[in-house]
Every structure is written in C-alpha cells, then in structure tokens.
Design a protein around this motif. Structure first.
Motif, PDB file in Angstrom:
ATOM      1  N   PHE A  97      47.344-116.650  11.931  1.00 53.81           N
ATOM      2  CA  PHE A  97      47.403-115.215  12.772  1.00 53.81           C
ATOM      3  C   PHE A  97      46.393-115.404  13.775  1.00 53.81           C
ATOM      4  N   PRO A  98      46.745-114.571  15.033  1.00 54.60           N
ATOM      5  CA  PRO A  98      45.639-114.540  16.010  1.00 54.60           C
ATOM      6  C   PRO A  98      44.241-113.991  15.598  1.00 54.60           C
ATOM      7  N   PHE A  99      43.379-114.817  14.757  1.00 53.33           N
ATOM      8  CA  PHE A  99      42.246-114.321  14.161  1.00 53.33           C
ATOM      9  C   PHE A  99      41.527-113.211  15.214  1.00 53.33           C
ATOM     10  N   SER A 100      41.050-113.877  16.458  1.00 48.81           N
ATOM     11  CA  SER A 100      40.428-112.952  17.278  1.00 48.81           C
ATOM     12  C   SER A 100      40.592-111.662  17.725  1.00 48.81           C
ATOM     13  N   ALA A 101      42.134-111.345  17.613  1.00 47.18           N
ATOM     14  CA  ALA A 101      42.774-110.084  17.953  1.00 47.18           C
ATOM     15  C   ALA A 101      42.570-108.998  16.953  1.00 47.18           C
ATOM     16  N   TYR A 102      42.440-109.625  15.731  1.00 46.40           N
ATOM     17  CA  TYR A 102      42.352-108.700  14.321  1.00 46.40           C
ATOM     18  C   TYR A 102      41.071-108.201  14.012  1.00 46.40           C
ATOM     19  N   ALA A 103      41.173-106.978  13.513  1.00 46.67           N
ATOM     20  CA  ALA A 103      39.940-106.352  12.754  1.00 46.67           C
ATOM     21  C   ALA A 103      40.014-107.414  11.339  1.00 46.67           C
ATOM     22  N   MET A 104      38.744-107.508  10.912  1.00 49.15           N
ATOM     23  CA  MET A 104      38.789-108.394   9.550  1.00 49.15           C
ATOM     24  C   MET A 104      37.703-107.634   8.803  1.00 49.15           C
ATOM     25  N   ALA A 105      37.670-107.930   7.357  1.00 50.63           N
ATOM     26  CA  ALA A 105      36.983-107.033   6.413  1.00 50.63           C
ATOM     27  C   ALA A 105      36.759-107.927   5.242  1.00 50.63           C
ATOM     28  N   TRP A 106      35.663-107.541   4.458  1.00 47.40           N
ATOM     29  CA  TRP A 106      35.555-108.147   3.382  1.00 47.40           C
ATOM     30  C   TRP A 106      35.709-106.929   2.123  1.00 47.40           C
ATOM     31  N   TYR A 135      35.099-111.627  -4.207  1.00 49.12           N
ATOM     32  CA  TYR A 135      34.886-111.210  -2.931  1.00 49.12           C
ATOM     33  C   TYR A 135      35.983-111.829  -2.133  1.00 49.12           C
ATOM     34  N   TYR A 136      36.719-111.025  -1.235  1.00 48.39           N
ATOM     35  CA  TYR A 136      37.715-111.460  -0.623  1.00 48.39           C
ATOM     36  C   TYR A 136      37.703-111.065   0.843  1.00 48.39           C
ATOM     37  N   CYS A 137      38.371-111.769   1.760  1.00 48.21           N
ATOM     38  CA  CYS A 137      38.419-111.222   3.239  1.00 48.21           C
ATOM     39  C   CYS A 137      39.995-111.176   3.331  1.00 48.21           C
ATOM     40  N   ASN A 138      40.273-110.437   4.318  1.00 52.85           N
ATOM     41  CA  ASN A 138      41.571-109.809   4.585  1.00 52.85           C
ATOM     42  C   ASN A 138      41.340-108.897   5.793  1.00 52.85           C
ATOM     43  N   GLY A 139      42.563-108.215   6.431  1.00 55.33           N
ATOM     44  CA  GLY A 139      42.212-107.157   7.385  1.00 55.33           C
ATOM     45  C   GLY A 139      41.773-106.013   6.821  1.00 55.33           C
ATOM     46  N   PRO A 140      41.414-104.910   7.280  1.00 54.60           N
ATOM     47  CA  PRO A 140      41.223-103.773   6.605  1.00 54.60           C
ATOM     48  C   PRO A 140      42.223-103.165   6.004  1.00 54.60           C
ATOM     49  N   SER A 141      41.731-102.328   4.928  1.00 49.12           N
ATOM     50  CA  SER A 141      42.507-101.722   3.892  1.00 49.12           C
ATOM     51  C   SER A 141      43.168-100.633   4.638  1.00 49.12           C
ATOM     52  N   ASN A 142      44.646-100.198   4.455  1.00 52.71           N
ATOM     53  CA  ASN A 142      45.232 -98.770   4.647  1.00 52.71           C
ATOM     54  C   ASN A 142      45.551 -98.334   3.245  1.00 52.71           C
ATOM     55  N   GLY A 143      44.706 -97.685   2.754  1.00 51.83           N
ATOM     56  CA  GLY A 143      44.938 -97.226   1.311  1.00 51.83           C
ATOM     57  C   GLY A 143      44.614 -98.399   0.419  1.00 51.83           C
ATOM     58  N   ARG A 144      45.567 -98.672  -0.366  1.00 55.99           N
ATOM     59  CA  ARG A 144      45.352 -99.788  -1.186  1.00 55.99           C
ATOM     60  C   ARG A 144      46.097-100.927  -0.634  1.00 55.99           C
ATOM     61  N   LEU A 145      46.788-100.831   0.619  1.00 54.01           N
ATOM     62  CA  LEU A 145      47.451-101.845   1.117  1.00 54.01           C
ATOM     63  C   LEU A 145      46.399-102.747   2.086  1.00 54.01           C
ATOM     64  N   VAL A 146      46.590-104.010   2.031  1.00 52.84           N
ATOM     65  CA  VAL A 146      45.937-105.035   3.078  1.00 52.84           C
ATOM     66  C   VAL A 146      47.204-105.638   3.899  1.00 52.84           C
ATOM     67  N   PRO A 147      46.963-106.199   5.204  1.00 51.40           N
ATOM     68  CA  PRO A 147      48.030-106.863   5.798  1.00 51.40           C
ATOM     69  C   PRO A 147      48.427-108.028   5.569  1.00 51.40           C
ATOM     70  N   PHE A 148      47.656-108.936   4.703  1.00 48.83           N
ATOM     71  CA  PHE A 148      47.991-110.145   4.540  1.00 48.83           C
ATOM     72  C   PHE A 148      47.947-110.360   2.921  1.00 48.83           C
ATOM     73  N   PRO A 149      48.634-111.650   2.535  1.00 49.73           N
ATOM     74  CA  PRO A 149      48.172-111.929   0.974  1.00 49.73           C
ATOM     75  C   PRO A 149      46.887-112.243   0.728  1.00 49.73           C
ATOM     76  N   TRP A 150      46.213-112.035  -0.704  1.00 48.42           N
ATOM     77  CA  TRP A 150      45.001-112.271  -0.807  1.00 48.42           C
ATOM     78  C   TRP A 150      44.842-113.869  -0.923  1.00 48.42           C
ATOM     79  N   GLY A 151      43.462-114.320  -0.655  1.00 53.05           N
ATOM     80  CA  GLY A 151      43.166-115.511  -0.855  1.00 53.05           C
ATOM     81  C   GLY A 151      42.533-115.453  -2.435  1.00 53.05           C
TER      82      GLY A 151
END
Length: 117
Positions: free
Chosen positions: A26-35, A92-108
């Motif tokens: 995905f276009p990484f630089s355009a996305y907020a990311m989270a741990w 510890y996992y990275c992903n996009g920021p959560s929205n409630g319990r939802l995250v935008p991408f599958p977990w690693g």
C-alpha cells in the motif's frame, strides 16, 4: 498488504529494545501508522501513532518511555522502547491506527517482547 515485525526478545526491566516493522502493498508514505500490542489473554491495544507528516501520539503508558518513528524511504516504522516494565510484555504489531477495535489491514505475525529479570 504485509507487515513484517522484528526486534523483539527478552529484556530486563529498565532495559531498552527497538522494534522495526517493514510494510508493503500500500502507499506507505501517505498513511498514518501505529504500533499496537496484545498481552496474553488480553485484546489488542494501541501503543503509539505517527501520521504521514510525522506527528505522533502515545498511549498514556507509553509517554516518556516509547518513541515511534518512520522512514518512508524504507517503508518502515520503528518503536524505541526504553525503561521497559514487566507489564510491557506482549506481542507488538504494526498496522494503521485503530478505529475502535478495527484496524485497516490484516495483522502481521508480530514481535514478541518479554520483560523479565
């Protein structure tokens, strides 16, 4: 989309650790990311967020101890963990920021951190 987390391990209380996460698909630089982290028997919780401009936000337990950063050229985010405590033990996992319990991408697969003497 794929995340590859690394850098976890066994660390003594008060020690330091640096986690890395390489993202792809995905276009990484355009996305907020989270741990995020998940302790045994508990749900995922957000640790830190970094937006596309480099602005950061931390959970209360992470403030002053953890630092999130990103390298857009390498599609990588980092989590510098200092002054770790036994209660930081989790995967510890990275992903996009959560929205409630939802995250935008599958977990690693995550990176396991164990804080113990």
């Amino acid at each position: 989309v794929q995340f590859v987390e690394s850098g976890g391990g066994l660390v003594q209380p008060g020690g330091s650790l640096r986690l890395s996460c390489i993202a792809s698909g995905f276009p990484f630089s355009a996305y907020a990311m989270a741990w995020h982290r998940q302790a045994p028997g508990k749900q995922h919780e957000s640790v830190a967020v970094i937006d596309s401009s480099g602005n950061t936000h931390y959970a209360e337990f992470a403030k002053g101890r953890f630092t999130i950063s990103r390298d857009n050229a390498e599609n990588t985010i980092y989590l510098q963990m200092n002054s770790v405590k036994p209660e930081d033990t989790a995967t510890y996992y990275c992903n996009g920021p959560s929205n409630g319990r939802l995250v935008p991408f599958p977990w690693g697969q995550g990176s396991r951190v164990t804080v113990s003497a």
